[in-house]
Design a protein around this motif. Sequence first.
Motif, PDB file in Angstrom:
ATOM      1  N   ALA A 294       0.735  -1.232  -0.042  1.00  0.00           N
ATOM      2  CA  ALA A 294       0.074  -0.009   0.001  1.00  0.00           C
ATOM      3  C   ALA A 294       0.911   1.258   0.013  1.00  0.00           C
ATOM      4  CB  ALA A 294      -1.100  -0.120   1.120  1.00  0.00           C
ATOM      5  N   ARG A 295       2.080   1.274  -0.213  1.00  0.00           N
ATOM      6  CA  ARG A 295       2.896   2.303  -0.189  1.00  0.00           C
ATOM      7  C   ARG A 295       3.142   3.192  -1.536  1.00  0.00           C
ATOM      8  NH1 ARG A 295       5.642   6.300   1.744  1.00  0.00           N
ATOM      9  NH2 ARG A 295       8.001   6.400   1.499  1.00  0.00           N
ATOM     10  N   HIS A 296       2.799   2.465  -2.584  1.00  0.00           N
ATOM     11  CA  HIS A 296       2.436   3.199  -4.251  1.00  0.00           C
ATOM     12  C   HIS A 296       1.426   2.716  -4.839  1.00  0.00           C
ATOM     13  CE1 HIS A 296       6.829   3.493  -3.268  1.00  0.00           C
ATOM     14  NE2 HIS A 296       6.664   4.568  -3.530  1.00  0.00           N
ATOM     15  N   LEU A 297       0.975   3.828  -5.358  1.00  0.00           N
ATOM     16  CA  LEU A 297      -0.318   3.569  -6.362  1.00  0.00           C
ATOM     17  C   LEU A 297       0.005   4.172  -7.755  1.00  0.00           C
ATOM     18  CD1 LEU A 297      -3.521   3.168  -6.356  1.00  0.00           C
ATOM     19  CD2 LEU A 297      -3.717   5.810  -6.228  1.00  0.00           C
ATOM     20  N   TRP A 298       0.067   3.320  -8.651  1.00  0.00           N
ATOM     21  CA  TRP A 298       0.251   3.542 -10.174  1.00  0.00           C
ATOM     22  C   TRP A 298      -1.047   3.724 -10.650  1.00  0.00           C
ATOM     23  CZ3 TRP A 298       4.449   0.600 -13.005  1.00  0.00           C
ATOM     24  CH2 TRP A 298       5.599   0.423 -12.215  1.00  0.00           C
ATOM     25  N   ILE A 299      -1.075   4.776 -11.541  1.00  0.00           N
ATOM     26  CA  ILE A 299      -2.082   5.272 -12.162  1.00  0.00           C
ATOM     27  C   ILE A 299      -1.848   5.534 -13.888  1.00  0.00           C
ATOM     28  CG2 ILE A 299      -3.768   7.235 -12.443  1.00  0.00           C
ATOM     29  CD1 ILE A 299      -3.432   7.566  -9.289  1.00  0.00           C
ATOM     30  N   GLY A 300      -2.723   5.089 -14.639  1.00  0.00           N
ATOM     31  CA  GLY A 300      -2.482   5.189 -16.084  1.00  0.00           C
ATOM     32  C   GLY A 300      -3.896   5.959 -16.602  1.00  0.00           C
ATOM     33  N   PRO A 301      -3.724   6.856 -17.452  1.00  0.00           N
ATOM     34  CA  PRO A 301      -4.681   7.609 -18.017  1.00  0.00           C
ATOM     35  C   PRO A 301      -5.449   7.026 -19.095  1.00  0.00           C
ATOM     36  CG  PRO A 301      -2.699   8.698 -18.995  1.00  0.00           C
ATOM     37  CD  PRO A 301      -2.401   7.503 -18.043  1.00  0.00           C
ATOM     38  N   ARG A 302      -6.795   7.185 -19.369  1.00  0.00           N
ATOM     39  CA  ARG A 302      -7.346   6.532 -20.265  1.00  0.00           C
ATOM     40  C   ARG A 302      -7.184   6.981 -21.902  1.00  0.00           C
ATOM     41  NH1 ARG A 302     -13.600   7.442 -19.885  1.00  0.00           N
ATOM     42  NH2 ARG A 302     -13.175   6.103 -17.955  1.00  0.00           N
ATOM     43  N   GLN A 303      -6.153   8.141 -22.062  1.00  0.00           N
ATOM     44  CA  GLN A 303      -5.757   8.582 -23.268  1.00  0.00           C
ATOM     45  C   GLN A 303      -4.409   8.248 -23.421  1.00  0.00           C
ATOM     46  OE1 GLN A 303      -6.737  12.784 -22.646  1.00  0.00           O
ATOM     47  NE2 GLN A 303      -8.834  12.377 -22.893  1.00  0.00           N
ATOM     48  N   GLY A 304      -3.696   7.413 -22.341  1.00  0.00           N
ATOM     49  CA  GLY A 304      -2.258   6.837 -22.569  1.00  0.00           C
ATOM     50  C   GLY A 304      -1.368   7.853 -22.605  1.00  0.00           C
ATOM     51  N   GLY A 305      -0.155   7.326 -22.976  1.00  0.00           N
ATOM     52  CA  GLY A 305       1.036   8.326 -23.053  1.00  0.00           C
ATOM     53  C   GLY A 305       2.012   8.060 -21.704  1.00  0.00           C
ATOM     54  N   PHE A 306       1.438   7.638 -20.514  1.00  0.00           N
ATOM     55  CA  PHE A 306       2.281   7.767 -19.254  1.00  0.00           C
ATOM     56  C   PHE A 306       1.628   6.739 -18.052  1.00  0.00           C
ATOM     57  CE2 PHE A 306      -0.136  11.157 -18.404  1.00  0.00           C
ATOM     58  CZ  PHE A 306      -0.730  11.050 -17.267  1.00  0.00           C
ATOM     59  N   ILE A 307       2.428   6.714 -17.386  1.00  0.00           N
ATOM     60  CA  ILE A 307       2.072   6.064 -16.158  1.00  0.00           C
ATOM     61  C   ILE A 307       2.716   6.757 -14.990  1.00  0.00           C
ATOM     62  CG2 ILE A 307       2.063   4.021 -14.637  1.00  0.00           C
ATOM     63  CD1 ILE A 307       2.238   2.216 -17.025  1.00  0.00           C
ATOM     64  N   ALA A 308       1.837   7.291 -14.158  1.00  0.00           N
ATOM     65  CA  ALA A 308       2.478   7.783 -12.693  1.00  0.00           C
ATOM     66  C   ALA A 308       2.387   7.042 -11.554  1.00  0.00           C
ATOM     67  CB  ALA A 308       1.199   8.996 -12.621  1.00  0.00           C
ATOM     68  N   ILE A 309       3.425   7.343 -10.834  1.00  0.00           N
ATOM     69  CA  ILE A 309       3.571   6.520  -9.400  1.00  0.00           C
ATOM     70  C   ILE A 309       3.321   7.529  -8.310  1.00  0.00           C
ATOM     71  CG2 ILE A 309       4.956   5.208  -8.177  1.00  0.00           C
ATOM     72  CD1 ILE A 309       6.246   4.048 -10.605  1.00  0.00           C
ATOM     73  N   ILE A 310       2.344   7.120  -7.542  1.00  0.00           N
ATOM     74  CA  ILE A 310       1.953   7.992  -6.258  1.00  0.00           C
ATOM     75  C   ILE A 310       2.570   7.378  -5.059  1.00  0.00           C
ATOM     76  CG2 ILE A 310       0.103   9.246  -4.937  1.00  0.00           C
ATOM     77  CD1 ILE A 310       0.348  10.118  -8.051  1.00  0.00           C
ATOM     78  N   ASP A 311       3.230   8.373  -4.377  1.00  0.00           N
ATOM     79  CA  ASP A 311       3.531   7.542  -2.865  1.00  0.00           C
ATOM     80  C   ASP A 311       2.423   8.139  -2.029  1.00  0.00           C
ATOM     81  OD1 ASP A 311       4.413   8.119  -0.168  1.00  0.00           O
ATOM     82  OD2 ASP A 311       6.537   8.299  -0.768  1.00  0.00           O
ATOM     83  N   THR A 312       1.928   7.248  -1.495  1.00  0.00           N
ATOM     84  CA  THR A 312       0.531   7.105  -0.670  1.00  0.00           C
ATOM     85  C   THR A 312       0.655   7.777   0.729  1.00  0.00           C
ATOM     86  OG1 THR A 312       0.758   4.789   0.115  1.00  0.00           O
ATOM     87  CG2 THR A 312      -0.581   5.248  -1.798  1.00  0.00           C
ATOM     88  N   LEU A 313       2.026   7.768   1.204  1.00  0.00           N
ATOM     89  CA  LEU A 313       2.148   8.483   2.473  1.00  0.00           C
ATOM     90  C   LEU A 313       2.259   9.927   2.509  1.00  0.00           C
ATOM     91  CD1 LEU A 313       4.444   5.762   4.320  1.00  0.00           C
ATOM     92  CD2 LEU A 313       2.206   6.037   4.600  1.00  0.00           C
ATOM     93  N   ALA A 314       3.241  10.329   1.261  1.00  0.00           N
ATOM     94  CA  ALA A 314       3.104  11.639   0.975  1.00  0.00           C
ATOM     95  C   ALA A 314       2.327  12.678   0.388  1.00  0.00           C
ATOM     96  CB  ALA A 314       4.857  11.862   0.258  1.00  0.00           C
ATOM     97  N   ASP A 315       1.326  11.552  -0.343  1.00  0.00           N
ATOM     98  CA  ASP A 315       0.251  12.079  -1.085  1.00  0.00           C
ATOM     99  C   ASP A 315       0.858  12.951  -2.434  1.00  0.00           C
ATOM    100  OD1 ASP A 315      -2.016  10.621   0.183  1.00  0.00           O
ATOM    101  OD2 ASP A 315      -1.892  12.399   1.483  1.00  0.00           O
ATOM    102  N   ALA A 316       1.681  12.498  -2.979  1.00  0.00           N
ATOM    103  CA  ALA A 316       2.567  13.291  -4.029  1.00  0.00           C
ATOM    104  C   ALA A 316       2.828  12.090  -5.167  1.00  0.00           C
ATOM    105  CB  ALA A 316       3.649  13.927  -3.413  1.00  0.00           C
ATOM    106  N   GLU A 317       3.015  12.633  -6.319  1.00  0.00           N
ATOM    107  CA  GLU A 317       3.603  11.942  -7.382  1.00  0.00           C
ATOM    108  C   GLU A 317       4.982  11.891  -7.401  1.00  0.00           C
ATOM    109  OE1 GLU A 317       4.055  12.459 -12.418  1.00  0.00           O
ATOM    110  OE2 GLU A 317       2.062  13.047 -11.527  1.00  0.00           O
ATOM    111  N   VAL A 318       5.769  10.594  -7.302  1.00  0.00           N
ATOM    112  CA  VAL A 318       7.054  10.471  -7.255  1.00  0.00           C
ATOM    113  C   VAL A 318       7.966  10.194  -8.436  1.00  0.00           C
ATOM    114  CG1 VAL A 318       7.031  10.338  -4.807  1.00  0.00           C
ATOM    115  CG2 VAL A 318       6.888   8.113  -6.418  1.00  0.00           C
ATOM    116  N   LYS A 319       6.759   9.869  -9.385  1.00  0.00           N
ATOM    117  CA  LYS A 319       7.553   9.324 -10.689  1.00  0.00           C
ATOM    118  C   LYS A 319       6.506   9.319 -12.076  1.00  0.00           C
ATOM    119  CE  LYS A 319      10.593   5.960 -13.053  1.00  0.00           C
ATOM    120  NZ  LYS A 319      11.871   5.688 -13.038  1.00  0.00           N
ATOM    121  N   ARG A 320       6.742   9.666 -12.994  1.00  0.00           N
ATOM    122  CA  ARG A 320       6.092   9.420 -14.231  1.00  0.00           C
ATOM    123  C   ARG A 320       6.974   9.028 -15.512  1.00  0.00           C
ATOM    124  NH1 ARG A 320       2.102  13.939 -16.496  1.00  0.00           N
ATOM    125  NH2 ARG A 320       1.187  13.608 -14.234  1.00  0.00           N
ATOM    126  N   PHE A 321       6.555   7.777 -16.102  1.00  0.00           N
ATOM    127  CA  PHE A 321       7.339   7.644 -17.196  1.00  0.00           C
ATOM    128  C   PHE A 321       6.379   7.306 -18.249  1.00  0.00           C
ATOM    129  CE2 PHE A 321       6.506   3.686 -14.502  1.00  0.00           C
ATOM    130  CZ  PHE A 321       5.893   2.745 -15.080  1.00  0.00           C
TER     131      PHE A 321
END
Length: 72
Positions: A23-50
């Motif tokens: 439960a430390r990281h949440l990965w999110i991908g948008p419906r329109q594609g192009g990237f995946i973002a990784i959210i730090d669930t403790l900091a409530d912040a995006e920590v990486k996008r590729f």
Amino acid sequence: QLMDSRRVSIPNQPEGIALAPDARHLWIGPRQGGFIAIIDTLADAEVKRFDFDGIPIRMNFTPDGTRVIVSD
């Protein structure tokens, strides 16, 4: 009991979502594609996008948390 609500903005209609087994990281991908973002669930912040060449419509972690399977 409800927890505080916090927001992390991910553009382009988030669709694919996977929470790591710890439960430390949440990965999110948008419906329109192009990237995946990784959210730090403790900091409530995006920590990486590729970049992702496709539309990450569904995602799931392997049980040991070492890999993420993404359907395009």
